[in-house]
Design a protein around this motif. Structure first.
Motif, PDB file in Angstrom:
ATOM      1  N   UNK A  19       0.792  -1.197   0.048  1.00 49.01           N
ATOM      2  CA  UNK A  19      -0.050  -0.060  -0.064  1.00 49.01           C
ATOM      3  C   UNK A  19       0.521   1.312   0.055  1.00 49.01           C
ATOM      4  N   UNK A  20       2.102   1.158   0.639  1.00 44.32           N
ATOM      5  CA  UNK A  20       2.768   2.471   0.684  1.00 44.32           C
ATOM      6  C   UNK A  20       4.231   2.444  -0.260  1.00 44.32           C
ATOM      7  N   UNK A  21       4.092   1.441  -1.022  1.00 45.17           N
ATOM      8  CA  UNK A  21       5.457   1.395  -1.860  1.00 45.17           C
ATOM      9  C   UNK A  21       5.813   2.902  -2.544  1.00 45.17           C
ATOM     10  N   UNK A  22       4.681   3.563  -3.338  1.00 46.12           N
ATOM     11  CA  UNK A  22       4.863   4.773  -3.921  1.00 46.12           C
ATOM     12  C   UNK A  22       5.577   5.594  -3.295  1.00 46.12           C
ATOM     13  N   UNK A  23       4.882   5.900  -1.888  1.00 49.15           N
ATOM     14  CA  UNK A  23       5.363   6.948  -0.871  1.00 49.15           C
ATOM     15  C   UNK A  23       6.607   6.627  -0.613  1.00 49.15           C
TER      16      UNK A  23
END
Length: 109
Positions: A19-23
Motif C-alpha cells: 500500500x505504501x510502496x509509491x510513497x
C-alpha cells in the motif's frame, strides 16, 4: 488462536508495504525530519540502525553520512528482500523492536 503480532507478521506487514510502496519510493533524505535532527550528532564511523525500516532509505542515508555500518529491521519479508536489493551495504533482518538481531552496544544511532 493466533496473536495480533502473528497475524501482522504473516499478512499485514507485506500488505502495508504494498500500500505504501509509491510513497516510500519518493523518500528524500534531504527533506527527512529525522535525518535533519540527527545530522549534528553524527560522527564518522558510527553504526546506525532503523527499526521498522521498510525499504531502508533512512538507514542507508544515515550510514552514508557516517560511513559506518548500517542495519535495518522490518517485520515484512518482502521489505527486507527489497531493501537488501536496494541497499546491499546494509545488514537487513526480518524482526521487530521486541527482538532486535544485533548485540547490545553495537549500534550508535
Amino acid at each position: 488462536m493466533k496473536t495480533q503480532k502473528e497475524i501482522f507478521r504473516e499478512n499485514e506487514a507485506d500488505a502495508w508495504l504494498a500500500r505504501n510502496r509509491a510513497a516510500l519510493a519518493g523518500f528524500d533524505p534531504v527533506q527527512d525530519a529525522g535525518i535533519r535532527h540527527l545530522r549534528p550528532y553524527l560522527r564518522p564511523g558510527m553504526a546506525v540502525a532503523e527499526v521498522g525500516c521498510a525499504l531502508a532509505g533512512r538507514a542507508a542515508a544515515l550510514a552514508g553520512l557516517t560511513g559506518g555500518p548500517g542495519f535495518g529491521v522490518d517485520p515484512s519479508p518482502q521489505a527486507v528482500a527489497d531493501a537488501k536489493a536496494l541497499h546491499p551495504r546494509l545488514t537487513m533482518a526480518q524482526a521487530t523492536a521486541e527482538a532486535l538481531p544485533w548485540a547490545d552496544g553495537s549500534v550508535d544511532v
